[in-house]
Design an enzyme around this catalytic site. Structure first.
Site, PDB file in Angstrom:
ATOM      1  N   ASP A   8       0.832  -1.205   0.000  1.00  8.79           N
ATOM      2  CA  ASP A   8       0.000   0.000   0.000  1.00  8.79           C
ATOM      3  C   ASP A   8       0.864   1.253   0.000  1.00  8.79           C
ATOM      4  O   ASP A   8       1.680   1.471   0.895  1.00  8.79           O
ATOM      5  CB  ASP A   8      -0.915   0.002   1.221  1.00  8.79           C
ATOM      6  CG  ASP A   8      -2.142   0.879   1.026  1.00  8.79           C
ATOM      7  OD1 ASP A   8      -1.978   2.035   0.579  1.00  8.79           O
ATOM      8  OD2 ASP A   8      -3.260   0.415   1.314  1.00  8.79           O
TER       9      ASP A   8
ATOM     10  N   SER B 254      -7.019   4.401  -1.885  1.00  2.00           N
ATOM     11  CA  SER B 254      -6.828   2.953  -1.963  1.00  2.00           C
ATOM     12  C   SER B 254      -8.080   2.191  -2.386  1.00  2.00           C
ATOM     13  O   SER B 254      -7.978   1.107  -2.956  1.00  2.00           O
ATOM     14  CB  SER B 254      -6.355   2.411  -0.608  1.00  2.00           C
ATOM     15  OG  SER B 254      -5.061   2.867  -0.306  1.00  2.00           O
TER      16      SER B 254
ATOM     17  N   HIS C 180     -10.084  -2.346   6.291  1.00  2.00           N
ATOM     18  CA  HIS C 180      -9.501  -1.206   5.586  1.00  2.00           C
ATOM     19  C   HIS C 180      -9.695  -1.387   4.085  1.00  2.00           C
ATOM     20  O   HIS C 180     -10.004  -2.485   3.604  1.00  2.00           O
ATOM     21  CB  HIS C 180      -8.012  -1.107   5.936  1.00  2.00           C
ATOM     22  CG  HIS C 180      -7.533   0.300   6.103  1.00  2.00           C
ATOM     23  ND1 HIS C 180      -6.456   0.807   5.401  1.00  2.00           N
ATOM     24  CD2 HIS C 180      -7.973   1.309   6.888  1.00  2.00           C
ATOM     25  CE1 HIS C 180      -6.258   2.061   5.753  1.00  2.00           C
ATOM     26  NE2 HIS C 180      -7.166   2.391   6.661  1.00  2.00           N
TER      27      HIS C 180
ATOM     28  N   THR D 117      -7.998  -1.664   1.211  1.00  2.00           N
ATOM     29  CA  THR D 117      -7.357  -2.667   0.343  1.00  2.00           C
ATOM     30  C   THR D 117      -7.881  -4.066   0.600  1.00  2.00           C
ATOM     31  O   THR D 117      -8.340  -4.734  -0.336  1.00  2.00           O
ATOM     32  CB  THR D 117      -5.835  -2.600   0.497  1.00  2.00           C
ATOM     33  OG1 THR D 117      -5.378  -1.329   0.022  1.00  2.00           O
ATOM     34  CG2 THR D 117      -5.155  -3.707  -0.295  1.00  2.00           C
TER      35      THR D 117
ATOM     36  N   GLU E 243      -1.372  -7.931   1.851  1.00  2.00           N
ATOM     37  CA  GLU E 243      -1.101  -6.492   1.818  1.00  2.00           C
ATOM     38  C   GLU E 243      -0.090  -6.082   2.884  1.00  2.00           C
ATOM     39  O   GLU E 243      -0.228  -6.432   4.055  1.00  2.00           O
ATOM     40  CB  GLU E 243      -2.390  -5.696   2.060  1.00  2.00           C
ATOM     41  CG  GLU E 243      -2.150  -4.187   1.989  1.00  2.00           C
ATOM     42  CD  GLU E 243      -3.219  -3.343   2.662  1.00  2.00           C
ATOM     43  OE1 GLU E 243      -3.298  -2.142   2.333  1.00  2.00           O
ATOM     44  OE2 GLU E 243      -3.965  -3.856   3.516  1.00  2.00           O
TER      45      GLU E 243
ATOM     46  N   HIS F 259       2.229   8.488   5.013  1.00  2.00           N
ATOM     47  CA  HIS F 259       1.332   9.592   5.357  1.00  2.00           C
ATOM     48  C   HIS F 259       1.913  10.433   6.493  1.00  2.00           C
ATOM     49  O   HIS F 259       1.692  11.641   6.561  1.00  2.00           O
ATOM     50  CB  HIS F 259      -0.046   9.069   5.771  1.00  2.00           C
ATOM     51  CG  HIS F 259      -0.962   8.779   4.638  1.00  2.00           C
ATOM     52  ND1 HIS F 259      -1.322   9.732   3.705  1.00  2.00           N
ATOM     53  CD2 HIS F 259      -1.609   7.639   4.272  1.00  2.00           C
ATOM     54  CE1 HIS F 259      -2.151   9.190   2.817  1.00  2.00           C
ATOM     55  NE2 HIS F 259      -2.344   7.917   3.141  1.00  2.00           N
TER      56      HIS F 259
ATOM     57  N   ASP G 194      -0.929   0.163  -4.902  1.00  2.00           N
ATOM     58  CA  ASP G 194      -2.190   0.775  -5.320  1.00  2.00           C
ATOM     59  C   ASP G 194      -2.019   2.224  -5.735  1.00  2.00           C
ATOM     60  O   ASP G 194      -2.809   2.755  -6.508  1.00  2.00           O
ATOM     61  CB  ASP G 194      -3.245   0.654  -4.225  1.00  2.00           C
ATOM     62  CG  ASP G 194      -2.737   1.065  -2.841  1.00  2.00           C
ATOM     63  OD1 ASP G 194      -1.526   1.309  -2.694  1.00  2.00           O
ATOM     64  OD2 ASP G 194      -3.550   1.122  -1.902  1.00  2.00           O
TER      65      ASP G 194
ATOM     66  N   HIS H 230      -1.403  11.101  -0.943  1.00  2.00           N
ATOM     67  CA  HIS H 230      -0.919  10.174  -1.957  1.00  2.00           C
ATOM     68  C   HIS H 230      -0.296  10.965  -3.102  1.00  2.00           C
ATOM     69  O   HIS H 230      -0.536  12.163  -3.256  1.00  2.00           O
ATOM     70  CB  HIS H 230      -2.069   9.339  -2.513  1.00  2.00           C
ATOM     71  CG  HIS H 230      -2.669   8.402  -1.518  1.00  2.00           C
ATOM     72  ND1 HIS H 230      -3.831   7.708  -1.744  1.00  2.00           N
ATOM     73  CD2 HIS H 230      -2.267   8.044  -0.267  1.00  2.00           C
ATOM     74  CE1 HIS H 230      -4.125   6.959  -0.696  1.00  2.00           C
ATOM     75  NE2 HIS H 230      -3.183   7.162   0.219  1.00  2.00           N
TER      76      HIS H 230
END
Length: 471
Positions: free
Chosen positions: A35, A79, A156, A158, A302, A311, A353, A435
């Site tokens: 991710d 995502s 979450h 994903t 993942e 982030h 992603d 992102h």
């Protein structure tokens, strides 16, 4: 060119062309998703762990592609639509999870009694698009074993994009119940449920308790107990994880609660290996269980916390979680080769992603730590800005750490796990970095992997996997 020359050229071209593969060649599919793992993250992690000349395990897979990640309504995706594009082949709007392109994102709201945020889904039963079939659902329809493994919450975006459908990724109370066979809100396309579910625990799976924080499900359902009643083995720490059997037909719900209040598993740099399994351990056990299905399996793995560290502009934790993710890829390849030595029947796909805004900065000296100060390759002294202050090799386009006046950085501090890299544009508090809209890499190996090549849209990956698996 004479006819003879043309015939020779055609014969040579045919001899040199990759051999065609049969649809359905991939009995087993393992889809790895890092991710937020953009190209800078993989490069920095490689150098940090293996030096410039080394290779990550994912980089040893023989076929590669470059993937466009934009969503239906945004240059820079989140995502939910990006993972759903891989899983369904359909472009959707940001925040929308495994629906079609007609679906508009509608955020969930709080319940009233008891008051719990995001507990009420506002997705209408009709009139706002429709569910799109996922690769995992196609595997279920074929009678294959299925698994979802993540270091993030199981609800979450994903992991949820493999087994659930929603007009908004934040409707996690509703997403969780979609995984529980026979219960209200169950996704019936899963038939008897996903066989292996492993990831971070959260209040979305547990009944409301006013004395805890977070407080849990306002509907009072204990989804773990409901899954156990359906034959699932429950694990919540390393000891119970190790005790889970690997016999054919085993079902598992593993929710690890050693981490933070958000319900995710620990970052690799913070994980207690005596209490919490690694992503590699979870991947290996999942394959041990799923591979016993004679019809094959579909497994999604993942590395969810790479994204969270990015982030936070926390490069150290991002790189460490990238390496932990890469270790899981090696563990999977080694495990699969015990029953499929040449990967003739197993397709392994590794991708991300979306990207982030981390940049690899300056004319740094070869052999230096990418987490550290940027060292001039010619002089061996730290490179400096216009005011004579040093800076780190890794920086971010936006985020929280933009000092009003820059000052010299301490070499030891910047390589620590808690250091937050400096940013160009200040957006707010820690965790506010966005992102990035750049393309991401894809690596593939094993059955039918030769079809992954060139610059492709993320929706095309779905079709390539679907064809390879014969779904």
């Amino acid at each position: 060119m004479t006819t003879t020359h043309r015939l020779i050229a055609a014969a040579l071209a045919a001899a040199l062309a990759p051999a065609a593969f049969a649809a359905g060649e991939a009995k087993n599919v393992i889809f790895f998703l890092g991710d937020g793992m953009g190209p800078v993250t993989t490069t920095a992690a490689r150098i940090w762990k293996y030096k410039e000349e080394g290779s990550l395990n994912m980089e040893t897979l023989p076929y590669t592609a470059r993937v466009k990640t934009y969503s239906l309504d945004a240059q820079t995706t989140d995502s939910a639509p990006s993972m759903a594009a891989y899983m369904t082949g359909v472009k959707t709007r940001n925040d929308v999870l495994a629906m079609d392109g007609n679906t508009v994102a509608i955020k969930p709201t709080a319940s009233s009694s008891p008051a719990v945020s995001n507990a009420v889904t506002n997705c209408p039963s009709s009139g706002n698009g429709a569910a799109s079939t996922t690769l995992l659902e196609l595997a279920v329809a074929r009678g294959q074993a299925t698994g979802v493994v993540t270091t993030a919450r199981l609800t979450h975006a994903t992991p949820a994009a493999t087994y659930a459908h929603s007009c908004h990724r934040d409707a996690e109370y509703d997403i969780a119940r979609q995984a529980v066979p026979g219960g209200t809100g169950f996704n019936t396309a899963l038939v008897n449920g996903v066989d292996v579910l492993m990831g971070g625990t959260s209040y979305f799976w547990h009944p409301y308790n006013a004395s805890t924080t977070p407080k849990g499900r306002p509907d009072g359902r204990d989804l773990v107990a409901e899954l156990q009643a359906k034959g699932y083995n429950f694990a919540n720490d390393l000891s119970t994880f190790n005790a889970v059997p690997t016999a054919a037909g085993t079902k598992v719900i593993a929710l690890f609660d050693q981490a933070i209040a958000q319900g995710h598993m620990s970052y690799e740099l913070d994980r207690d290996p005596t209490k919490e399994p690694s992503l590699a351990q979870m991947t290996g056990k999942s394959i041990d269980i799923l591979a016993k299905n004679p019809k094959g399996f579909f497994l999604m793995v993942e590395g969810g916390r790479i994204d969270h560290a990015l982030h936070g502009t926390n490069a150290a934790r991002a790189l460490a979680d990238t390496i932990a993710f890469d270790d899981a890829i090696k563990a999977a390849i080694d495990k699969v080769k015990t029953f499929d030595p040449t990967l003739a029947n197993t397709l392994i796909v590794v991708t991300a992603d979306h990207d982030h805004t981390m940049a690899f900065n300056g004319y740094g000296k070869r052999g230096t730590d990418p987490l550290g100060l940027n060292i001039n390759y010619a002089t061996g002294a730290p490179n400096t800005d216009v005011n004579g202050n040093n800076y780190t090799t890794l920086v971010f386009g936006n985020g929280a750490n933009r000092p009003a006046t820059r000052s010299a950085l301490d070499a030891a501090t910047v390589t620590g796990k808690d250091y937050l890299q400096e940013v160009a544009v200040r957006r707010g508090s820690a965790g506010s970095e966005t992102h990035g809209g750049g393309d991401v890499m894809l690596f593939a190996g094993g059955a039918a992997s030769k079809t992954f090549k060139g610059t492709i849209d993320n929706t095309k990956v779905f079709g390539l996997v679907k064809t390879a698996a014969g779904y």
